[in-house]
Scaffold this active site. Structure first.
Site, short mmCIF file in Angstrom:
data_model
loop_
_atom_site.label_atom_id
_atom_site.label_comp_id
_atom_site.label_asym_id
_atom_site.label_seq_id
_atom_site.Cartn_x
_atom_site.Cartn_y
_atom_site.Cartn_z
N LYS A 55 1.01 -1.30 -0.09
CA LYS A 55 -0.09 0.08 0.06
C LYS A 55 0.94 1.17 -0.03
CE LYS A 55 -3.13 -2.64 3.15
NZ LYS A 55 -3.74 -2.49 4.42
N ASP B 120 14.52 -0.54 1.90
CA ASP B 120 15.27 -0.71 3.19
C ASP B 120 16.44 -1.92 2.94
OD1 ASP B 120 15.36 -0.30 6.04
OD2 ASP B 120 13.96 -2.04 6.37
P1 IMP Z 1 12.64 -4.05 2.39
O1 IMP Z 1 13.59 -4.33 3.57
O2 IMP Z 1 13.61 -3.28 1.34
O3 IMP Z 1 12.20 -5.34 1.56
O4 IMP Z 1 11.69 -3.26 2.59
C1 IMP Z 1 10.24 -3.92 2.77
C2 IMP Z 1 9.24 -2.94 3.18
O5 IMP Z 1 9.43 -2.59 4.69
C3 IMP Z 1 8.97 -1.51 2.62
O6 IMP Z 1 8.44 -1.60 1.47
C4 IMP Z 1 8.28 -0.85 3.82
O7 IMP Z 1 6.70 -1.03 3.55
C5 IMP Z 1 8.63 -1.27 4.89
N1 IMP Z 1 9.59 -0.51 5.72
C6 IMP Z 1 11.12 -0.51 5.55
N2 IMP Z 1 11.47 0.55 6.42
C7 IMP Z 1 10.44 1.24 7.19
C8 IMP Z 1 10.23 2.21 7.94
O8 IMP Z 1 11.17 3.15 8.14
N3 IMP Z 1 8.87 2.50 8.09
C9 IMP Z 1 7.79 1.83 7.78
N4 IMP Z 1 7.93 0.86 6.92
C10 IMP Z 1 9.15 0.48 6.50
#
Ligand code: IMP
Ligand code: MG
Length: 173
Positions: free
Chosen positions: A41, A101
């Protein structure tokens, strides 16, 4: 209980940067059209603001993914909760995300979408937390690099709250 939220990047600054990204993307894709893939979302708020600032023809599709298992899993597999409605074949595609992230979600997603034979595939993220990266991801357009703090607003949630904040904030302990 109300959480205390500190403004990290104010509304004006976010809007200004999105305008710049829209101008840059419109120039980079001049003479073409662009198919935006918005990741639900969190990516939706940014996608809408960005799309309004792109002056070449734009189409938009949505998908929703969730990570399998726990954080310690190294498989990097994500589950498609809602797939795209349209094919990507021969289209210039840009994935639009709220934040990169660890890179786990995007590295998997980009590989999967590449298999659908787009003419090109790029990634635009509003926020990047490079210090947290465990999976390599090529980010083509970035709004802001952010420190390793828990971010909310502009699509990002804390227990599903705060996505609607018009600025980027940090939840204070
Ligand atoms: P990834 O770790 O790069 O796979 O990120 C996965 C998902 O984690 C992102 O698309 C966000 O939805 C969520 N996410 C990562 N960091 C944050 C943060 O600081 N705040 C809120 N959601 C986060
Ligand atoms: Mg996301």
């Amino acid at each position: 209980m109300m959480d205390q939220i500190k403004v990290l990047i104010g509304e004006e600054e976010v809007n200004r940067r999105i305008r710049e990204l829209g101008e840059q993307i419109s120039a980079d894709y001049a003479g073409k059209s662009l198919h935006l893939v918005s990741v639900l979302k969190g990516g939706v708020f940014f996608t809408c603001e960005l799309a309004k600032r792109i002056t070449i023809p734009v189409t938009i599709d949505f998908m929703s993914v969730s990570s399998y298992g726990d954080e310690k899993s190294s498989s990097g597999v994500v589950r498609i909760v809602k797939d795209l409605d349209e094919t990507l074949e021969a289209k210039d595609v840009m994935v639009v995300e709220d934040i990169v992230d660890s890179g786990r979600t995007l590295s998997y997603l980009l590989k999967m979408l590449q298999g659908r034979k787009p003419a090109s595939l790029k990634l635009c993220t509003l926020l990047d937390k490079p210090s947290r990266r465990t999976h390599e991801v090529q980010v083509d357009y970035t709004g802001f690099k952010v420190p390793d703090e828990f971010i909310v607003g502009y699509g990002l949630d804390y227990a599903q709250k705060y996505r609607n904040l018009p600025y980027i904030g940090v939840v204070e302990d």
